[in-house]
Design a protein around this motif. Structure first.
Motif, PDB file in Angstrom:
ATOM      1  N   PRO A  14      -6.628 -12.276   3.147  1.00  0.00           N
ATOM      2  CA  PRO A  14      -5.395 -10.728   3.613  1.00  0.00           C
ATOM      3  C   PRO A  14      -5.317 -11.632   5.091  1.00  0.00           C
ATOM      4  N   ASP A  15      -4.278 -11.114   5.509  1.00  0.00           N
ATOM      5  CA  ASP A  15      -3.907 -11.475   7.160  1.00  0.00           C
ATOM      6  C   ASP A  15      -4.277 -10.212   7.976  1.00  0.00           C
ATOM      7  N   ALA A  16      -4.757 -11.172   8.749  1.00  0.00           N
ATOM      8  CA  ALA A  16      -5.430 -10.107  10.111  1.00  0.00           C
ATOM      9  C   ALA A  16      -4.373  -9.301  10.350  1.00  0.00           C
ATOM     10  N   ALA A  17      -3.172  -9.236  10.590  1.00  0.00           N
ATOM     11  CA  ALA A  17      -1.744  -8.683  11.843  1.00  0.00           C
ATOM     12  C   ALA A  17      -0.925  -7.708  10.460  1.00  0.00           C
ATOM     13  N   TYR A  18      -0.627  -7.776   9.472  1.00  0.00           N
ATOM     14  CA  TYR A  18      -0.287  -7.310   8.228  1.00  0.00           C
ATOM     15  C   TYR A  18      -0.671  -7.296   7.201  1.00  0.00           C
ATOM     16  N   PHE A  19      -2.359  -8.025   6.520  1.00  0.00           N
ATOM     17  CA  PHE A  19      -2.639  -7.925   5.098  1.00  0.00           C
ATOM     18  C   PHE A  19      -1.756  -8.711   4.050  1.00  0.00           C
ATOM     19  N   ILE A  20      -0.260  -8.712   4.123  1.00  0.00           N
ATOM     20  CA  ILE A  20       0.647  -9.651   3.823  1.00  0.00           C
ATOM     21  C   ILE A  20       1.307 -10.669   4.339  1.00  0.00           C
ATOM     22  N   GLY A  21       1.644 -11.596   4.365  1.00  0.00           N
ATOM     23  CA  GLY A  21       2.452 -13.157   5.169  1.00  0.00           C
ATOM     24  C   GLY A  21       3.198 -12.457   5.746  1.00  0.00           C
ATOM     25  N   SER A  75      -6.748  -2.194   7.242  1.00  0.00           N
ATOM     26  CA  SER A  75      -7.363  -1.358   8.682  1.00  0.00           C
ATOM     27  C   SER A  75      -7.034  -0.702   9.429  1.00  0.00           C
ATOM     28  N   PRO A  76      -6.994  -0.104  10.344  1.00  0.00           N
ATOM     29  CA  PRO A  76      -6.322   0.791  11.704  1.00  0.00           C
ATOM     30  C   PRO A  76      -4.910  -0.389  11.566  1.00  0.00           C
ATOM     31  N   ALA A  77      -5.910  -1.437  12.309  1.00  0.00           N
ATOM     32  CA  ALA A  77      -4.859  -2.267  13.008  1.00  0.00           C
ATOM     33  C   ALA A  77      -3.415  -3.008  11.938  1.00  0.00           C
ATOM     34  N   GLN A  78      -3.961  -3.321  11.172  1.00  0.00           N
ATOM     35  CA  GLN A  78      -3.295  -2.975   9.981  1.00  0.00           C
ATOM     36  C   GLN A  78      -1.787  -1.984   9.587  1.00  0.00           C
ATOM     37  N   GLN A  79      -2.466  -1.417   9.368  1.00  0.00           N
ATOM     38  CA  GLN A  79      -1.593   0.434   8.935  1.00  0.00           C
ATOM     39  C   GLN A  79      -0.769   0.288  10.379  1.00  0.00           C
ATOM     40  N   ARG A  80      -1.557   0.772  11.666  1.00  0.00           N
ATOM     41  CA  ARG A  80      -0.648   0.693  12.573  1.00  0.00           C
ATOM     42  C   ARG A  80       1.184  -0.401  12.772  1.00  0.00           C
ATOM     43  N   ASN A  81       0.642  -1.560  12.674  1.00  0.00           N
ATOM     44  CA  ASN A  81       1.386  -2.754  12.381  1.00  0.00           C
ATOM     45  C   ASN A  81       2.247  -2.890  11.616  1.00  0.00           C
ATOM     46  N   VAL A  95       2.917   4.074   6.686  1.00  0.00           N
ATOM     47  CA  VAL A  95       2.105   3.944   5.865  1.00  0.00           C
ATOM     48  C   VAL A  95       0.852   4.291   5.091  1.00  0.00           C
ATOM     49  N   VAL A  96       0.816   4.109   3.510  1.00  0.00           N
ATOM     50  CA  VAL A  96      -0.438   4.563   2.656  1.00  0.00           C
ATOM     51  C   VAL A  96      -0.891   4.058   2.120  1.00  0.00           C
ATOM     52  N   ASP A  97      -2.642   3.766   2.375  1.00  0.00           N
ATOM     53  CA  ASP A  97      -3.065   2.534   1.817  1.00  0.00           C
ATOM     54  C   ASP A  97      -3.698   2.862   0.189  1.00  0.00           C
TER      55      ASP A  97
END
Length: 365
Positions: free
Chosen positions: A44-51, A77-83, A92-94
């Motif tokens: 996973p990408d740290a910021a967005y999970f996807i590239g 993660s909370p940060a990825q969802q927020r970004n 965005v719903v995981d």
């Protein structure tokens, strides 16, 4: 609600089944899936999970498809969802939140609703920062002067208080269940718990065995609330049968914790009937997932019979299979056609004889 699904393929062999299952979850929650984006990644990408490139493609597709929500087929993660929400300017719903939403939709009993609410609040506590635009400001004014708390801290405390109340209520339910189990044990009544992957046909089998009217449907998590019935089985006498919540890949840990009172019926059972969808190409992976949850809740050492259901869909005949020691380990049935049920009843009676008539002596109840 028009939805765009984002799915990430990490090269695992069960990816396609995982993706199809998530689409079933989305539809079960009431979403209209209008587009899907598949990203292939090693990690996973740290910021967005996807590239960033795949994100740009997904944003354009979301805009051109006029979607209302983004459904992400992994836990964020909370940060990825927020970004991601900032990038899409959409909710965005995981995977975790979607399962929680379906549980909230399906829960009918008071206990079930308490359990779902507890799981939702526990999940929410990690994500409060994305909900407010005024978190950095201190609340002032009449009644708010003095210590001066950030809005976030107030929200966390309110949710924490609510979680405490819910846990106390569920503890009361758990004590009531324990009292009921002790009463059954004193009477020497055998307890049988149906477990299995969601949509394996547990509720249909439960209805066929007990002549109950538990809700059953061809959908994921059709029922959440544990239903218990007392039946008479030749050779076993009085037997208490419980239908429990189905399991699924990556079942959120908050749900397992919240559903502790319900899952206690599984942990305290004398015999487990592990119901398997014989028609599913992923049945072996589903068996492993169920076994993983059983181990997590402390039920892996309980005697278990594998019940291969839906044999009508694959043309199998009802049968019983034994291990090298002569014990029944697999039973093939069709709950829908009610074939093979006599063999299953016989398997339960045989298990009762092996386990021992005085089931209370085998458990610390």
């Amino acid at each position: 609600m028009r939805a765009l699904i984002i799915s990430v393929n990490f090269g695992k062999p069960d990816y396609q089944a995982h993706a199809e299952e998530f689409e079933m979850l989305a539809k079960g929650a009431g979403a209209e899936v209008v587009a899907t984006v598949v990203a292939k990644r090693d990690k996973p990408d740290a910021a967005y999970f996807i590239g960033s490139g795949k994100l740009e493609e997904a944003v354009q597709l979301a805009q051109s498809s006029d979607v209302d929500i983004i459904l992400f087929d992994q836990a964020l993660s909370p940060a990825q969802q927020r970004n991601l929400e900032r990038a899409f300017n959409l909710r965005v719903v995981d995977r975790v939140a979607l399962i929680l939403d379906i549980f909230a939709l399906r829960a009918k009993s008071h206990e079930g609703k308490l359990q779902v609410e507890l799981a939702q609040l526990q999940h929410l506590m990690t994500r409060l920062t994305r909900m407010w635009t005024h978190l950095e400001r201190q609340r002032g004014g009449i009644g708010m002067r003095g210590p001066g708390e950030a809005q976030l801290e107030m929200d966390k405390r309110m949710i924490g208080d609510k979680v405490k109340v819910l846990r106390e209520r569920l503890s009361k339910v758990e004590r009531q269940r324990t009292t009921q189990r002790r009463s059954r044990a004193r009477g020497g009544t055998m307890s049988v718990s149906l477990v299995g992957y969601t949509n394996a046909g547990k509720s249909t089998l439960f209805n066929a065995l007990t002549r109950a009217g538990a809700y059953a449907a061809d959908q994921l998590f059709a029922t959440l609330d544990t239903t218990t019935r007392r039946i008479w089985i030749e050779g076993a006498g009085q037997v208490v049968v419980s239908d429990t919540v189905g399991f699924i890949r990556d079942l959120p840990t908050t749900l397992i914790a919240a559903f502790k009172a319900t899952l206690e019926e599984t942990v305290q059972a004398d015999l487990l009937l592990h119901v398997i969808d014989a028609s599913s190409p992923q049945r072996e992976e589903q068996i492993l997932e169920v076994n993983k949850v059983l181990e997590e809740i402390g039920a892996k050492d309980i005697p278990c019979i594998l019940v291969y259901n839906k044999i009508d869909a694959v043309g199998y005949e009802p049968k019983i299979e034994r291990n090298e020691e002569g014990r029944i380990v697999r039973v093939f049935v069709s709950a829908l056609d009610r074939t093979g049920l006599d063999g299953l009843r016989g398997a339960i009676a045989e298990a009762k004889e092996i386990i021992g008539n005085n089931v209370a002596s085998l458990k610390n109840i």
